[in-house]
Design an enzyme around this catalytic site. Structure first.
Site, PDB file in Angstrom:
ATOM      1  N   HIS A   1     -14.299  -3.832   8.189  1.00 60.27           N
ATOM      2  CA  HIS A   1     -13.615  -3.468   6.955  1.00 60.27           C
ATOM      3  C   HIS A   1     -13.776  -4.500   5.859  1.00 60.27           C
ATOM      4  O   HIS A   1     -13.003  -4.533   4.907  1.00 60.27           O
ATOM      5  CB  HIS A   1     -12.130  -3.198   7.205  1.00 60.27           C
ATOM      6  CG  HIS A   1     -11.889  -2.167   8.264  1.00 60.27           C
ATOM      7  ND1 HIS A   1     -12.339  -0.871   8.144  1.00 60.27           N
ATOM      8  CD2 HIS A   1     -11.282  -2.244   9.464  1.00 60.27           C
ATOM      9  CE1 HIS A   1     -12.008  -0.198   9.225  1.00 60.27           C
ATOM     10  NE2 HIS A   1     -11.375  -1.012  10.054  1.00 60.27           N
TER      11      HIS A   1
ATOM     12  N   ARG B   1      -6.902  -7.868  -9.698  1.00 53.71           N
ATOM     13  CA  ARG B   1      -7.571  -9.153  -9.953  1.00 53.71           C
ATOM     14  C   ARG B   1      -9.045  -8.892 -10.207  1.00 53.71           C
ATOM     15  O   ARG B   1      -9.498  -7.760 -10.136  1.00 53.71           O
ATOM     16  CB  ARG B   1      -7.440 -10.034  -8.711  1.00 53.71           C
ATOM     17  CG  ARG B   1      -7.966  -9.302  -7.466  1.00 53.71           C
ATOM     18  CD  ARG B   1      -8.036 -10.164  -6.244  1.00 53.71           C
ATOM     19  NE  ARG B   1      -8.089  -9.369  -5.037  1.00 53.71           N
ATOM     20  CZ  ARG B   1      -9.182  -8.870  -4.473  1.00 53.71           C
ATOM     21  NH1 ARG B   1     -10.352  -9.070  -5.050  1.00 53.71           N
ATOM     22  NH2 ARG B   1      -9.129  -8.169  -3.364  1.00 53.71           N
TER      23      ARG B   1
ATOM     24  N   LYS C   1       0.806  -1.217   0.000  1.00 60.52           N
ATOM     25  CA  LYS C   1       0.000   0.000   0.000  1.00 60.52           C
ATOM     26  C   LYS C   1       0.846   1.278   0.000  1.00 60.52           C
ATOM     27  O   LYS C   1       0.440   2.287  -0.571  1.00 60.52           O
ATOM     28  CB  LYS C   1      -0.935   0.014   1.206  1.00 60.52           C
ATOM     29  CG  LYS C   1      -2.027  -1.062   1.171  1.00 60.52           C
ATOM     30  CD  LYS C   1      -2.945  -0.930   2.386  1.00 60.52           C
ATOM     31  CE  LYS C   1      -3.702  -2.208   2.692  1.00 60.52           C
ATOM     32  NZ  LYS C   1      -4.779  -2.507   1.759  1.00 60.52           N
TER      33      LYS C   1
HETATM   34  P1  ADP Z   1     -12.985  -7.799  -2.873  1.00 56.34           P
HETATM   35  O1  ADP Z   1     -12.045  -6.655  -2.639  1.00 56.34           O
HETATM   36  O2  ADP Z   1     -12.773  -8.535  -4.156  1.00 56.34           O
HETATM   37  O3  ADP Z   1     -14.397  -7.483  -2.615  1.00 56.34           O
HETATM   38  P2  ADP Z   1     -12.651  -8.448  -0.229  1.00 56.34           P
HETATM   39  O4  ADP Z   1     -11.909  -7.168  -0.030  1.00 56.34           O
HETATM   40  O5  ADP Z   1     -13.979  -8.576   0.365  1.00 56.34           O
HETATM   41  O6  ADP Z   1     -12.648  -8.830  -1.772  1.00 56.34           O
HETATM   42  O7  ADP Z   1     -11.807  -9.641   0.295  1.00 56.34           O
HETATM   43  C1  ADP Z   1     -10.444  -9.474   0.327  1.00 56.34           C
HETATM   44  C2  ADP Z   1      -9.809 -10.761   0.048  1.00 56.34           C
HETATM   45  O8  ADP Z   1     -10.356 -11.799   0.863  1.00 56.34           O
HETATM   46  C3  ADP Z   1     -10.014 -11.210  -1.357  1.00 56.34           C
HETATM   47  O9  ADP Z   1      -9.051 -10.685  -2.214  1.00 56.34           O
HETATM   48  C4  ADP Z   1      -9.764 -12.629  -1.188  1.00 56.34           C
HETATM   49  O10 ADP Z   1      -8.375 -12.797  -1.083  1.00 56.34           O
HETATM   50  C5  ADP Z   1     -10.310 -12.993   0.151  1.00 56.34           C
HETATM   51  N1  ADP Z   1     -11.623 -13.608   0.012  1.00 56.34           N
HETATM   52  C6  ADP Z   1     -12.822 -13.041   0.212  1.00 56.34           C
HETATM   53  N2  ADP Z   1     -13.816 -13.920  -0.002  1.00 56.34           N
HETATM   54  C7  ADP Z   1     -13.231 -15.092  -0.341  1.00 56.34           C
HETATM   55  C8  ADP Z   1     -13.710 -16.400  -0.700  1.00 56.34           C
HETATM   56  N3  ADP Z   1     -15.009 -16.693  -0.755  1.00 56.34           N
HETATM   57  N4  ADP Z   1     -12.804 -17.368  -0.987  1.00 56.34           N
HETATM   58  C9  ADP Z   1     -11.491 -17.085  -0.951  1.00 56.34           C
HETATM   59  N5  ADP Z   1     -10.984 -15.886  -0.635  1.00 56.34           N
HETATM   60  C10 ADP Z   1     -11.832 -14.896  -0.335  1.00 56.34           C
HETATM   61  P1  ADP Z   2      -7.793  -3.911   2.471  1.00 56.16           P
HETATM   62  O1  ADP Z   2      -6.562  -4.162   1.681  1.00 56.16           O
HETATM   63  O2  ADP Z   2      -7.817  -4.659   3.719  1.00 56.16           O
HETATM   64  O3  ADP Z   2      -9.018  -4.008   1.620  1.00 56.16           O
HETATM   65  P2  ADP Z   2      -8.187  -1.021   2.333  1.00 56.16           P
HETATM   66  O4  ADP Z   2      -7.094  -0.043   2.371  1.00 56.16           O
HETATM   67  O5  ADP Z   2      -8.819  -1.274   1.011  1.00 56.16           O
HETATM   68  O6  ADP Z   2      -7.651  -2.377   2.956  1.00 56.16           O
HETATM   69  O7  ADP Z   2      -9.297  -0.597   3.380  1.00 56.16           O
HETATM   70  C1  ADP Z   2     -10.377  -1.443   3.703  1.00 56.16           C
HETATM   71  C2  ADP Z   2     -11.529  -0.629   4.264  1.00 56.16           C
HETATM   72  O8  ADP Z   2     -11.131   0.105   5.431  1.00 56.16           O
HETATM   73  C3  ADP Z   2     -12.087   0.404   3.331  1.00 56.16           C
HETATM   74  O9  ADP Z   2     -13.037  -0.144   2.461  1.00 56.16           O
HETATM   75  C4  ADP Z   2     -12.678   1.419   4.288  1.00 56.16           C
HETATM   76  O10 ADP Z   2     -13.948   0.974   4.735  1.00 56.16           O
HETATM   77  C5  ADP Z   2     -11.758   1.384   5.461  1.00 56.16           C
HETATM   78  N1  ADP Z   2     -10.735   2.448   5.367  1.00 56.16           N
HETATM   79  C6  ADP Z   2      -9.577   2.377   4.693  1.00 56.16           C
HETATM   80  N2  ADP Z   2      -8.881   3.528   4.791  1.00 56.16           N
HETATM   81  C7  ADP Z   2      -9.604   4.346   5.567  1.00 56.16           C
HETATM   82  C8  ADP Z   2      -9.426   5.689   6.070  1.00 56.16           C
HETATM   83  N3  ADP Z   2      -8.325   6.402   5.773  1.00 56.16           N
HETATM   84  N4  ADP Z   2     -10.390   6.212   6.833  1.00 56.16           N
HETATM   85  C9  ADP Z   2     -11.496   5.497   7.147  1.00 56.16           C
HETATM   86  N5  ADP Z   2     -11.730   4.247   6.731  1.00 56.16           N
HETATM   87  C10 ADP Z   2     -10.801   3.670   5.939  1.00 56.16           C
END
Ligand code: ADP
Ligand code: ADP
Ligand code: MG
Length: 668
Positions: free
Chosen positions: A235, A297, A116
């Site tokens: 999250h 992906r 990140k």
């Molecule tokens: P996305 O960003 O595609 O909505 P999420 O952020 O909810 O996915 O989930 C983050 C990660 O958790 C996915 O990239 C995947 O690695 C894993 N994950 C979520 N659901 C599944 C599942 N049903 N089977 C395997 N891995 C999963």
């Molecule tokens: P991951 O790789 O686990 O998906 P992200 O950086 O995409 O991590 O963040 C996951 C979630 O956390 C976001 O969808 C949001 O709901 C929350 N989040 C991330 N960054 C922030 C922020 N700076 N302030 C508030 N909520 C956040």
């Protein structure tokens, strides 16, 4: 186009990819773990190869074995789905080295976006707005604390390698910083082998809005509009929709352009998602969105984009991987209608969303009709194990407007029937039917803030459910009796209608349900009518039980429900809720024999603690015969009727598999 594909995944996404691959005429090659030998993705594939034991690191994460199988099976390409190896740059590289196309971006692009902090620096360089914060190399706790103070509390600490909501800590006050930092580091190290963190300003009322991008290897990059994934728990996304409610066209254009710029900055290829965070405390404006991360992906929630654009994103992925140009250019992409998706999980919302494992004794999805789409990888009889994500299915609704799509989704969720594991179906129905959600008043705190509206109190069945349970049992018994009367040698299913039938001239009877929600019902047969007395009230009932479930009229009011019978209990599925009811009175020996078979089977895998009777014993109904320990709890297998034991096939200390017949009874 490719002639064959190996799908390096399981569950719904493996099935989803396979459907498109088959439509495109490819030979589909599945891989599976021991736990998935009978899984849908294995059954649906043209061929399937065993990877190894159930744990993911011994099966679905075994890049070496997957490549070996791909070569042996002559796969032209490997589709990794999401999760598992989908964002593993070494795996992408190893595929290319082996001469097998990886359906995804280049290893370099995965690496560029994998961490990140590096991704954020790249985005700053490309002119894409990022959340204010510290993305530097200095990881000294004191220096990080200083940066946090500079950003201003509340802040969010994120493991740079994090994903799936792991490795994140919100900190509201400087005094809590150190403990939170240590927590984020620990989680980062444990889950991703990387303890580095970054710090961001915590956006107080954030909305998660992401843009789907697609790029080919000819320099074309497009976006397929946005998805709003603001309904999250810890999250993690729970409900996703497209387009985002209240999205101004101007902001859509600016965010779309920023996402395309982000993809261009890393020479991206294939499907990707740029996740942005938007401040929902103000109106959506062109300067109020910030880059969060890029997922290199296919996304879990890609179906909502497919529904509003009419495109098949997996087909696009294959086309791009095969070196073709993108099927459409930006000007040809349009939004039509609205789509909402929910993730159906085997979990118990009333018990803090604890995952629920077990056998799917009964599983009935709402019908797919062009408006409702189901993506699943499980069928009735499958086991939900502890090894993988407990997502059972995604339910997606599309219609011309958001309101209509929500209506369809709520109806579909109320029709869903699952017995054997707890699910979040009713929680999901309440969430999308909530007035605030319907009004588009959403942010990532929605679920937390409305939790008491969404999670039903663990109340027992109401009068209607009690009546349904009784009618279900009466219909079942009547079917069994009719079969016996007909002396059918090859019995058809014991379905029957309840139409004032009187068994052997009985005019009254009682039926007792035991357990937490126990109750007693009085049944009166009166000149062709069946009258139920429950909780001091009387109901005139009619009913019918068949493969589709129970259809009844209670005082003329029509109800339908799903019902699954076991030896001494039944599971009633009504209006997205599930009730497990034990009946103390197994009504008639035929019934016990019919629903329980000729003996007692282990309800789940476990260990025999004690055996309290022996072969030849005559036991009384309800008498304990065997005590089993499973999932740290004791379960007693008791006699379903006054009956004689024929055999007991296990002794203390024995391990038994689910469904294994432990006790058999002499012909009853
Ligand atoms: P996305 O960003 O595609 O909505 P999420 O952020 O909810 O996915 O989930 C983050 C990660 O958790 C996915 O990239 C995947 O690695 C894993 N994950 C979520 N659901 C599944 C599942 N049903 N089977 C395997 N891995 C999963
Ligand atoms: P991951 O790789 O686990 O998906 P992200 O950086 O995409 O991590 O963040 C996951 C979630 O956390 C976001 O969808 C949001 O709901 C929350 N989040 C991330 N960054 C922030 C922020 N700076 N302030 C508030 N909520 C956040
Ligand atoms: Mg994310």
């Amino acid at each position: 186009m490719f002639k064959s594909v190996l799908i390096a995944n399981r569950g719904e996404i493996a099935c989803r990819i396979m459907h498109t691959a088959k439509r495109l005429g490819m030979r589909t090659i599945a891989v599976y773990s021991v736990a998935d030998a009978d899984a849908l993705h294995v059954l649906e594939a043209d061929e399937a190869h065993l990877l190894g034991p159930a744990p993911a690191n011994e099966s679905y994460l075994r890049a070496d074995k997957i490549l070996e199988i791909a070569q042996y099976a002559h796969a032209d390409c490997i589709h990794p789905g999401y999760g598992f190896l989908s964002e593993n740059a070494e795996f992408a590289e190893a595929c290319e080295d082996a001469g097998i196309v990886f359906v995804g971006p280049t290893a370099a692009a995965i690496r560029a976006m994998g961490l990140k902090d590096a991704a954020k620096k790249l985005m700053v360089g490309a002119g894409v707005p990022v959340v204010p914060g510290y993305h530097g190399a200095d990881q000294d706790p004191k220096a990080l604390a200083k940066e946090a103070a500079k950003i201003g509390y509340p802040v969010l600490i994120k493991a740079v390698a994090g994903g799936g909501g792991k490795g994140m800590r919100r900190v509201d006050d400087a005094k809590d910083f150190e403990a939170a930092l240590n927590g984020a580091i620990r989680e980062g190290e444990k889950a991703f082998g990387n303890g580095h963190v970054l710090i961001e300003k915590y956006i107080e009322k954030p909305r998660h809005i992401e843009i789907q991008v697609f790029a080919d290897s000819h320099g074309n990059v497009v976006h397929l509009f946005e998805r709003d994934c603001s309904l999250q728990r810890r999250h993690q996304k729970v409900v996703e929709e497209a387009p985002a409610p209240g999205m101004p066209d101007a902001l859509r254009d600016v965010m779309g352009k920023a996402a395309v710029d982000a993809a261009k900055a890393i020479d991206y290829r294939g499907a990707g998602t740029i996740e942005f965070i938007v401040d929902a405390s103000k109106a959506l404006t062109a300067d109020g969105f910030f880059f969060m991360e890029m997922n290199t992906r296919l996304q879990v929630e890609h179906p909502v984009t497919e529904e509003i654009t009419g495109q098949d994103l997996v087909a696009w992925q294959f086309a791009v991987a095969a070196g073709e140009e993108l099927p459409l250019s930006q000007v040809h992409l349009e939004i039509e209608g609205h789509a909402v998706e929910v993730r159906l999980y085997a979990e118990n919302p009333s018990r803090k969303f604890l995952p629920s494992t077990g056998t799917l004794h009964h599983l009935k999805f709402p019908e797919e009709d062009g408006f409702i789409r189901i993506e699943t990888g499980v069928t009735e009889g499958d086991t939900v194990s502890v090894y993988y994500d407990p997502m059972l299915a995604k339910v997606i609704a599309w219609d011309a407007t958001r309101e209509k799509a929500i209506d369809r989704l709520v109806t579909a969720l109320r029709e869903l029937e699952v017995a054997g594991v707890k699910t979040n179906a009713s929680f999901l129905a309440e969430a999308v039917d909530h007035t605030a959600f319907r009004a588009g008043d959403i942010d990532t705190g929605f679920i937390e803030n409305h939790l008491s509206d969404l999670v039903p109190a663990e109340t027992g069945p109401g009068a209607v459910e009690k009546a349904l349970a009784v009618i279900g049992l009466l219909c079942l018994r009547q079917g069994v009796t009719e079969l016996a009367a007909a002396e059918t040698l090859e019995p058809e299913s014991p379905w029957a209608a309840l139409d004032g039938f009187r068994i052997g001239g009985i005019a009254h009877e009682r039926m007792t349900f035991t357990g937490d929600h126990g109750f007693e019902a009085r049944i009166r047969y009166d000149d062709g009518d069946v009258i139920l007395g429950i909780d001091g009230e009387e109901f005139d009932v009619e009913g019918e039980l068949d493969e589709d479930g129970l259809t009844v009229a209670i005082d003329g009011e029509h109800h339908t429900a799903g019902v699954h019978f076991m030896a001494d209990r039944l599971v009633l599925m009504h209006q997205a809720r599930t009730y497990e009811l034990s009946f103390a009175d197994p009504l008639a020996p035929e019934l016990a024999a019919e629903v329980g078979g000729a003996g007692l089977a282990a309800p789940m895998p476990g260990k025999i603690i004690s055996v309290l009777a022996k072969a030849g014993d005559r036991v009384k109904r309800g008498q304990a015969i065997v005590v089993l320990e499973a999932m740290k709890m004791e379960h007693t297998l008791a006699a379903p009727a006054d009956i004689t034991i024929e055999t007991i096939g296990a002794g203390p200390g024995d391990q038994v598999a689910e469904g294994m017949m432990i006790v058999t009874f002499a012909g009853n």
